[in-house]
Enzyme design. Structure first.
Site, mmCIF file in Angstrom:
data_model
loop_
_atom_site.group_PDB
_atom_site.id
_atom_site.type_symbol
_atom_site.label_atom_id
_atom_site.label_comp_id
_atom_site.label_asym_id
_atom_site.label_seq_id
_atom_site.Cartn_x
_atom_site.Cartn_y
_atom_site.Cartn_z
ATOM 1 N N THR A 69 0.830 -1.201 0.000
ATOM 2 C CA THR A 69 0.000 0.000 0.000
ATOM 3 C C THR A 69 0.865 1.251 0.000
ATOM 4 O O THR A 69 0.608 2.198 -0.749
ATOM 5 C CB THR A 69 -0.945 -0.006 1.222
ATOM 6 O OG1 THR A 69 -1.840 -1.117 1.097
ATOM 7 C CG2 THR A 69 -1.748 1.277 1.304
ATOM 8 N N GLN A 183 0.447 -9.125 -6.514
ATOM 9 C CA GLN A 183 -0.078 -10.480 -6.700
ATOM 10 C C GLN A 183 0.767 -11.300 -7.669
ATOM 11 O O GLN A 183 0.776 -12.522 -7.598
ATOM 12 C CB GLN A 183 -1.525 -10.414 -7.220
ATOM 13 C CG GLN A 183 -2.522 -9.819 -6.229
ATOM 14 C CD GLN A 183 -2.754 -10.711 -5.025
ATOM 15 O OE1 GLN A 183 -2.525 -11.917 -5.053
ATOM 16 N NE2 GLN A 183 -3.195 -10.104 -3.933
ATOM 17 N N HIS A 212 4.729 -10.060 2.162
ATOM 18 C CA HIS A 212 3.880 -11.103 2.765
ATOM 19 C C HIS A 212 3.075 -11.887 1.733
ATOM 20 O O HIS A 212 2.465 -12.899 2.067
ATOM 21 C CB HIS A 212 2.980 -10.516 3.860
ATOM 22 C CG HIS A 212 1.790 -9.761 3.384
ATOM 23 N ND1 HIS A 212 0.519 -10.286 3.447
ATOM 24 C CD2 HIS A 212 1.667 -8.533 2.859
ATOM 25 C CE1 HIS A 212 -0.331 -9.386 2.976
ATOM 26 N NE2 HIS A 212 0.333 -8.315 2.617
ATOM 27 N N THR A 248 13.883 4.536 9.789
ATOM 28 C CA THR A 248 14.940 3.564 10.067
ATOM 29 C C THR A 248 14.707 2.295 9.259
ATOM 30 O O THR A 248 13.591 1.797 9.200
ATOM 31 C CB THR A 248 14.967 3.221 11.571
ATOM 32 O OG1 THR A 248 15.183 4.439 12.285
ATOM 33 C CG2 THR A 248 16.063 2.232 11.900
ATOM 34 N N CYS A 343 -15.181 -3.623 2.791
ATOM 35 C CA CYS A 343 -14.967 -2.265 3.267
ATOM 36 C C CYS A 343 -14.525 -2.322 4.713
ATOM 37 O O CYS A 343 -14.489 -3.372 5.337
ATOM 38 C CB CYS A 343 -16.216 -1.406 3.089
ATOM 39 S SG CYS A 343 -17.334 -1.441 4.486
#
Lengths: 402, 351
Positions: A69, A183, A212, A248, A343
């Site tokens: 994101t 993806q 992830h 950092t 949502c």
């Protein structure tokens, strides 16, 4: 437990967990000048080199971020601000209508608060953006476009976009091209090696990847940025990553990301073929149990060497059933999947991806995404096939509208 | 038993779900998303359908270690509760949206879906008791009793309902929530209508119905005492906010006696003129024939008056032993025998 939601997140790979704990146990700020700092710095830079190697990019192209994101935000805001500052006429942003919310919400904000003009590129019934669509949108007024962004592969229905062709169209009009490959990375060959990210006409200028989704930890990602591409930073305070990203450095996260990506890409052709076979089996057998089930997105079999669909993705509509009901009933039987976009309240809304593909509200509400990953086995498909018939029968009793 | 626990995010429904778990049932928590507008999700409006409430419900489900989902009933809620609420006011009636929500949403749409999906019962945190034979009774906590808002439910709706809190006071429920480690133990009760944030019903209705000016008329003299912006801002029995400059000749307060939506006339008069001795209601839940001596309650937190009820065809005629005040069509009248609910109807006419 049958986990069929690898597109949401996939279990951490042992290699990544080992790297995470090994690096996490050692103190050291990669920006410090003493021995501990140098040790941390070395881990970060080696991780950067590993990722760059897997992507065919230069190490200096890899900007570590806090995840997919953030990378999407950095790419779109950073490019929009920089391009508009250089040429105030460049206000338009072109993105596909089927982007992840990390892209759509970002450009919506740029539109609402920053004077951007956002145009959504239409997709066909399979969810594909045609290069002609982008060509037409650009040709209308190429000098007003700041950035183009089209995802490498769709997070819901798994459709793989013609990224090289789209990047080529953008470049012919002198517009930078970003792609969200969250993806795709680890499931398809996401590489800028063919023509080189620095010079290649058909390579994206910026690529979003996330740890992830390939078996690394949550909270680490990267934006791979072509050298020379000017981005304005989102965050200020130290400029640790090429002055584009401050904070950092996440030493352990970078190490685990590199370890996971290495494991994911190592046997990629074989693993993709394995997942595709498993996925094909899933779709075929689910449709045998539920003859009315409809596969959304691109066909299972694509042209050789150029799949039009992510190997681990099966996205199906079960007419007459509420996706919510199906998910709950499967969950009660230990089978975990997804209805697609949710949502923030946790309420399932009809997927914007399916609606953009021309599906009706009801069709969209009746859909489930099953996504396979590195821990998926034939037994997972068996469990779903055994449960799906009774679950669909039960859900259809509750109907589509409550 | 497989039970569905409706979890609003408040302390009552959290403890009700906890008791269902403790009773050995297979419990699934569901939060009902009733608000369509994303704004109300984000502003933290009071009520029972904000994002914060959904999070509180989810957190309680986590603590109870039960599956939890959000069901989107916003469309149904808007059509069956909000639109009906607005329409009733436009016609001069005084609806009770909580009664309506129980009739059409919780013990209809939710219950039907739960049964279809294989659940055996729906658990809620209402303060009321339900005997094994289906008799609805008041909660042991008179201050928190909610049998009134459940009174119009039909036997088949109550058959699959479970109210685990009816034998406890609110204080006991809060104490139990704290003992169970539920963070909502001291969450304040919600009092307002859940879809009207801030509690300004008149202003909310004006936004939807627009300005419909009309006269305020004295019931005795027929004299016009003032003007108003919309009759929907008034309810029968209302005393404050009439905006009348001149006091009544006798110096006593004036109350809204009647609202005529057709002419947009609001009639005001003395408190005595508000007295209602007879109610005509529908037979929403009245299986009895003949004259039944009982007690009547006409609002959620009102007292009871002695009454005699008798069905006439589709209607229920109730004569009262002492008058009730400020009673308007649209409200529910629930009839009790002591703490036992005999039945109920929606008031069609008074006088």
């Amino acid at each position: 437990m049958t986990y069929l939601d690898h597109a949401a997140t996939t279990p951490m790979r042992p290699e990544a967990l080992a790297a995470l704990t090994a690096s996490g146990a050692v103190a050291g700020n990669a920006s410090s000048l003493h021995a501990s700092g140098r040790r941390a710095r070395r881990v970060v830079e080696e991780s950067r080199e590993v990722l760059a190697g897997l992507l065919g990019a230069r190490p200096s192209d890899v900007v570590f971020t806090g995840g997919g994101t953030e990378s999407d935000n950095l790419a779109l805001k950073g490019l929009f601000w920089a391009r508009r500052a250089a040429e105030p006429a460049r206000r338009r942003i072109l993105v596909s209508a089927v982007e992840h919310r990390a892209v759509l919400d970002t450009v919506a904000w740029l539109s609402a608060a920053q004077g951007a003009e956002v145009e959504l590129l239409e997709v066909d019934a399979a969810g594909t953006v045609h290069p002609e669509t982008l060509e037409a949108a650009l040709a209308r007024d190429p000098d007003s476009v700041a950035v183009v962004s089209v995802m490498w592969a769709n997070s819901e229905v798994g459709t793989v976009q013609p990224v090289a062709a789209l990047a080529g169209v953008a470049h012919r009009h002198g517009v930078p091209f970003h792609t969200d490959a969250v993806q795709a990375f680890g499931q398809l060959p996401v590489t800028v090696n063919a023509s080189g990210i620095a010079t290649g006409e058909d390579a994206p200028d910026a690529i979003t990847i996330s740890a992830h989704k390939v078996g690394g930890p949550v909270g680490v990602g990267a934006l791979v940025v072509r050298r020379g591409l000017v981005l304005q930073p989102l965050t200020h305070g130290g400029g640790q990553e090429r002055d584009i990203r401050s904070g950092t450095l996440n030493t352990a996260g970078a190490a685990a990301f590199a370890a996971a990506a290495t494991a994911a890409c190592e046997h990629l052709p074989r693993e993709s073929a394995r997942l595709a076979a498993l996925r094909d089996d899933l779709v075929r057998r689910v449709q045998h149990e539920v003859p009315g089930a409809i596969l959304n997105g691109a066909p299972l079999a694509g042209p050789p060497g150029a799949p039009r669909r992510l190997p681990g993705n099966a996205h199906l509509t079960f007419p007459g059933c509420e996706g919510d009901s199906l998910l709950m009933l499967l969950d009660a039987r230990g089978i975990e999947c997804s209805t697609g976009s949710a949502c923030s309240a946790g309420v399932a809304r009809p997927s914007h991806v399916l609606l953009a593909m021309g599906a009706s509200d009801e069709h969209a509400r009746s859909s489930l995404r099953f996504s396979l990953g590195h821990t998926s086995r034939a037994a997972d498909v068996d469990a779903l096939v055994e449960a799906i018939g009774p679950v669909v029968e039960r859900a259809s009793r509750a109907g589509v509208t409550v | 038993m497989r039970v569905l626990a409706a979890m609003s995010g408040g302390v009552d429904s959290a403890v009700a779900a906890a008791r269902a778990v403790e009773a050995g049932h297979d419990v699934t928590g569901v939060h009902l998303a009733l608000s369509r507008s994303p704004e109300s999700d984000r502003t933290g409006a009071r009520g029972c359908c904000t994002l914060e409430d959904a999070r509180d419900a989810r957190r309680a489900a986590d603590v109870l270690d039960i599956p939890f989902y959000v069901w989107d009933l916003a469309e149904r809620f808007e059509a069956d509760v909000i639109d009906e609420f607005v329409g009733s006011y436009a016609q001069g009636r005084t609806p009770n949206p909580c009664v309506r929500c129980n009739e059409r949403i919780k013990f209809a749409a939710v219950l039907d879906r739960a049964l279809a999906l294989g659940f055996d019962a729906v658990v809620t945190g209402h303060h009321a008791r339900l005997d094994p034979d289906g008799t609805l009774r008041r909660s042991v906590d008179p201050a928190k009793d909610q049998s009134y808002v459940l009174g119009t439910l039909r036997p088949e709706q109550l058959a699959a309902a479970r109210f685990p809190l009816g034998d406890s006071t609110k204080a006991q429920v809060r104490r139990e929530a704290a003992e169970r480690g539920l963070a909502v133990a001291d969450k304040p009760d919600s009092h307002d209508i859940c879809f009207i944030s801030g509690g300004d019903t008149g202003g909310w209705l004006r936004d939807r119905l627009g300005s419909r000016p009309g006269p305020i008329v004295d019931a005795d003299t027929g004299q016009t005492l003032g003007e108003h912006d919309g009759a929907f801002a008034f309810t029968v029995g209302q005393r404050r906010g009439l905006g009348l400059e001149r006091p009544a000749p006798d110096g006593r307060p004036r109350y809204v006696l009647d609202i005529s939506p057709v002419t947009s006339t609001v009639t005001v008069g003395s408190a005595e003129a508000l007295d209602v001795w007879r109610l005509v209601a529908d037979r929403a839940a009245w299986p009895h024939e003949g004259v039944v001596a009982c007690e009547a309650q006409v609002r959620a937190h009102g007292g009871v008056v002695p009454a005699r009820a008798q069905a006439h065809g589709d209607e229920l005629v109730i004569t009262l032993g002492s008058p009730v005040r400020g009673t308007a069509p649209g409200q529910a009248v629930v009839l009790y025998d002591g703490d036992r609910v005999l039945g109920a109807g929606h008031i069609l006419a008074t006088g």
